[in-house]
Design a protein around this motif. Structure first.
Motif, PDB file in Angstrom:
ATOM      1  N   LEU A 252       0.920  18.876  -8.278  1.00  0.00           N
ATOM      2  CA  LEU A 252       0.519  19.969  -9.165  1.00  0.00           C
ATOM      3  C   LEU A 252       0.673  21.351  -8.532  1.00  0.00           C
ATOM      4  N   GLY A 253       0.792  21.381  -7.207  1.00  0.00           N
ATOM      5  CA  GLY A 253       0.887  22.665  -6.524  1.00  0.00           C
ATOM      6  C   GLY A 253      -0.413  23.440  -6.570  1.00  0.00           C
ATOM      7  N   ILE A 254      -1.544  22.710  -6.518  1.00  0.00           N
ATOM      8  CA  ILE A 254      -2.864  23.349  -6.507  1.00  0.00           C
ATOM      9  C   ILE A 254      -3.617  22.896  -5.259  1.00  0.00           C
ATOM     10  N   PRO A 255      -4.613  23.668  -4.843  1.00  0.00           N
ATOM     11  CA  PRO A 255      -5.415  23.239  -3.684  1.00  0.00           C
ATOM     12  C   PRO A 255      -6.146  21.928  -3.984  1.00  0.00           C
ATOM     13  N   GLN A 256      -6.356  21.132  -2.951  1.00  0.00           N
ATOM     14  CA  GLN A 256      -7.055  19.864  -3.126  1.00  0.00           C
ATOM     15  C   GLN A 256      -8.448  20.056  -3.729  1.00  0.00           C
TER      16      GLN A 256
ATOM     17  N   LYS B  45       0.817  -1.217   0.000  1.00  0.00           N
ATOM     18  CA  LYS B  45       0.000   0.000   0.000  1.00  0.00           C
ATOM     19  C   LYS B  45       0.850   1.266   0.000  1.00  0.00           C
ATOM     20  N   LEU B  46       2.163   1.111   0.122  1.00  0.00           N
ATOM     21  CA  LEU B  46       3.080   2.252   0.039  1.00  0.00           C
ATOM     22  C   LEU B  46       3.537   2.424  -1.398  1.00  0.00           C
ATOM     23  N   ARG B  47       3.468   3.649  -1.908  1.00  0.00           N
ATOM     24  CA  ARG B  47       3.980   3.908  -3.249  1.00  0.00           C
ATOM     25  C   ARG B  47       4.701   5.249  -3.251  1.00  0.00           C
ATOM     26  N   PRO B  48       5.697   5.349  -4.107  1.00  0.00           N
ATOM     27  CA  PRO B  48       6.385   6.646  -4.214  1.00  0.00           C
ATOM     28  C   PRO B  48       5.428   7.708  -4.753  1.00  0.00           C
ATOM     29  N   VAL B  49       5.613   8.932  -4.340  1.00  0.00           N
ATOM     30  CA  VAL B  49       4.826  10.047  -4.863  1.00  0.00           C
ATOM     31  C   VAL B  49       5.269  10.293  -6.299  1.00  0.00           C
ATOM     32  N   LEU B  50       4.314  10.473  -7.187  1.00  0.00           N
ATOM     33  CA  LEU B  50       4.635  10.775  -8.584  1.00  0.00           C
ATOM     34  C   LEU B  50       5.303  12.135  -8.699  1.00  0.00           C
ATOM     35  N   ASN B  51       6.065  12.308  -9.764  1.00  0.00           N
ATOM     36  CA  ASN B  51       6.526  13.654 -10.085  1.00  0.00           C
ATOM     37  C   ASN B  51       5.598  14.203 -11.179  1.00  0.00           C
ATOM     38  N   ARG B  52       5.775  15.450 -11.553  1.00  0.00           N
ATOM     39  CA  ARG B  52       4.866  16.102 -12.500  1.00  0.00           C
ATOM     40  C   ARG B  52       4.859  15.398 -13.863  1.00  0.00           C
ATOM     41  N   ALA B  53       6.008  15.008 -14.352  1.00  0.00           N
ATOM     42  CA  ALA B  53       6.088  14.331 -15.656  1.00  0.00           C
ATOM     43  C   ALA B  53       5.349  12.997 -15.617  1.00  0.00           C
ATOM     44  N   GLU B  54       5.501  12.257 -14.529  1.00  0.00           N
ATOM     45  CA  GLU B  54       4.803  10.969 -14.392  1.00  0.00           C
ATOM     46  C   GLU B  54       3.296  11.169 -14.316  1.00  0.00           C
ATOM     47  N   LEU B  55       2.864  12.197 -13.608  1.00  0.00           N
ATOM     48  CA  LEU B  55       1.436  12.492 -13.499  1.00  0.00           C
ATOM     49  C   LEU B  55       0.859  12.876 -14.857  1.00  0.00           C
ATOM     50  N   ASP B  56       1.548  13.749 -15.585  1.00  0.00           N
ATOM     51  CA  ASP B  56       1.078  14.154 -16.913  1.00  0.00           C
ATOM     52  C   ASP B  56       1.005  12.953 -17.854  1.00  0.00           C
ATOM     53  N   ALA B  57       2.009  12.086 -17.791  1.00  0.00           N
ATOM     54  CA  ALA B  57       2.013  10.885 -18.637  1.00  0.00           C
ATOM     55  C   ALA B  57       0.860   9.958 -18.263  1.00  0.00           C
ATOM     56  N   LEU B  58       0.601   9.828 -16.980  1.00  0.00           N
ATOM     57  CA  LEU B  58      -0.511   8.990 -16.529  1.00  0.00           C
ATOM     58  C   LEU B  58      -1.842   9.532 -17.034  1.00  0.00           C
ATOM     59  N   LEU B  59      -2.055  10.836 -16.897  1.00  0.00           N
ATOM     60  CA  LEU B  59      -3.320  11.437 -17.326  1.00  0.00           C
ATOM     61  C   LEU B  59      -3.517  11.339 -18.838  1.00  0.00           C
ATOM     62  N   ALA B  60      -2.433  11.281 -19.587  1.00  0.00           N
ATOM     63  CA  ALA B  60      -2.519  11.176 -21.044  1.00  0.00           C
ATOM     64  C   ALA B  60      -2.524   9.725 -21.519  1.00  0.00           C
ATOM     65  N   SER B  61      -2.301   8.787 -20.619  1.00  0.00           N
ATOM     66  CA  SER B  61      -2.144   7.383 -21.014  1.00  0.00           C
ATOM     67  C   SER B  61      -3.468   6.752 -21.449  1.00  0.00           C
ATOM     68  N   GLU B  62      -3.334   5.706 -22.221  1.00  0.00           N
ATOM     69  CA  GLU B  62      -4.487   4.936 -22.687  1.00  0.00           C
ATOM     70  C   GLU B  62      -5.241   4.330 -21.511  1.00  0.00           C
ATOM     71  N   GLU B  63      -4.512   3.954 -20.465  1.00  0.00           N
ATOM     72  CA  GLU B  63      -5.113   3.320 -19.289  1.00  0.00           C
ATOM     73  C   GLU B  63      -6.220   4.177 -18.682  1.00  0.00           C
ATOM     74  N   THR B  64      -6.016   5.477 -18.638  1.00  0.00           N
ATOM     75  CA  THR B  64      -7.004   6.355 -18.013  1.00  0.00           C
ATOM     76  C   THR B  64      -8.202   6.619 -18.920  1.00  0.00           C
ATOM     77  N   HIS B  65      -8.115   6.198 -20.163  1.00  0.00           N
ATOM     78  CA  HIS B  65      -9.208   6.423 -21.095  1.00  0.00           C
ATOM     79  C   HIS B  65      -9.990   5.154 -21.410  1.00  0.00           C
ATOM     80  N   ARG B  66      -9.676   4.067 -20.686  1.00  0.00           N
ATOM     81  CA  ARG B  66     -10.438   2.834 -20.869  1.00  0.00           C
ATOM     82  C   ARG B  66     -11.833   3.006 -20.284  1.00  0.00           C
ATOM     83  N   ASP B  67     -12.789   2.366 -20.905  1.00  0.00           N
ATOM     84  CA  ASP B  67     -14.145   2.413 -20.380  1.00  0.00           C
ATOM     85  C   ASP B  67     -14.282   1.334 -19.317  1.00  0.00           C
ATOM     86  N   CYS B  68     -14.477   1.745 -18.082  1.00  0.00           N
ATOM     87  CA  CYS B  68     -14.604   0.753 -17.017  1.00  0.00           C
ATOM     88  C   CYS B  68     -15.980   0.796 -16.372  1.00  0.00           C
ATOM     89  N   TRP B  69     -16.977   1.271 -17.128  1.00  0.00           N
ATOM     90  CA  TRP B  69     -18.338   1.253 -16.599  1.00  0.00           C
ATOM     91  C   TRP B  69     -18.840  -0.186 -16.592  1.00  0.00           C
TER      92      TRP B  69
END
Length: 179
Positions: free
Chosen positions: A162-166, A71-95
């Motif tokens: 991201l340096g933004i409020p939650q 359950k422990l994972r390293p905190v992402l950096n900005r490049a990893e987060l951007d890559a994750l948000l753009a990845s195919e994985e996040t656009h799969r239909d999981c309904w």
């Protein structure tokens, strides 16, 4: 602690006092100490974590427990987060149309806290919510709770990266996954 390299991909460099990690559904925590406690006549070593959102609170993660350590994972950096948000994985239909199957699967996704799967789940729930509202129907409370819980799992880490409020993280994720 000498066996950090056994505890998960990418964790060997972050399991040090002062490091920040994401701990399951609890969000970003700082490893503030290690501690040995006597349990059932055995010495058990623990990582002592302090959640970023609850200063003074403590989580004790047994160093010899692979399930707890998973359950422990390293905190992402900005490049990893951007890559994750753009990845195919996040656009799969999981309904999942079947409510019982959806509840079971979404509980598993939240418990495993896989970032990509959670983003996909958030996307599917938001789309379903929009469809329900457009059709004049209610969005089920259970689905609303899953949406809230999935966003909570990601909020602390993404806010920090991201340096933004939650409070702005959900809108940021929605914007990025719509692109």
């Amino acid at each position: 602690m000498e066996k950090w390299h056994l505890w998960g991909k990418g964790l060997s460099s972050v399991l040090q006092i002062g490091s920040q990690v994401v701990y399951g559904i609890h969000g970003v925590c700082c490893i503030i100490d290690t501690e040995v406690r006597r349990i059932d006549r055995k010495n058990v070593e623990y990582f002592v974590l302090e959640p970023k959102e609850q200063p003074g609170a403590r989580f004790y993660v047994p160093a010899n427990n692979p399930v707890a350590l998973s359950k422990l994972r390293p905190v992402l950096n900005r490049a990893e987060l951007d890559a994750l948000l753009a990845s195919e994985e996040t656009h799969r239909d999981c309904w999942i149309a079947d409510e019982n199957q959806r509840k079971q699967k979404y509980r598993e996704l939240i418990n495993h806290a896989d970032r990509g799967a959670l983003i996909s789940m958030i996307r599917a729930l938001n789309q379903h919510k929009e469809n329900q509202i457009a059709a004049g129907r209610k969005f089920h409370l259970c689905d609303e709770n899953f949406l809230r819980d999935a966003q909570k799992v990601l909020r602390s880490e993404f806010s920090m990266v991201l340096g933004i409020p939650q409070s702005e993280v959900a809108a940021y994720i929605e914007e990025k996954i719509r692109e």
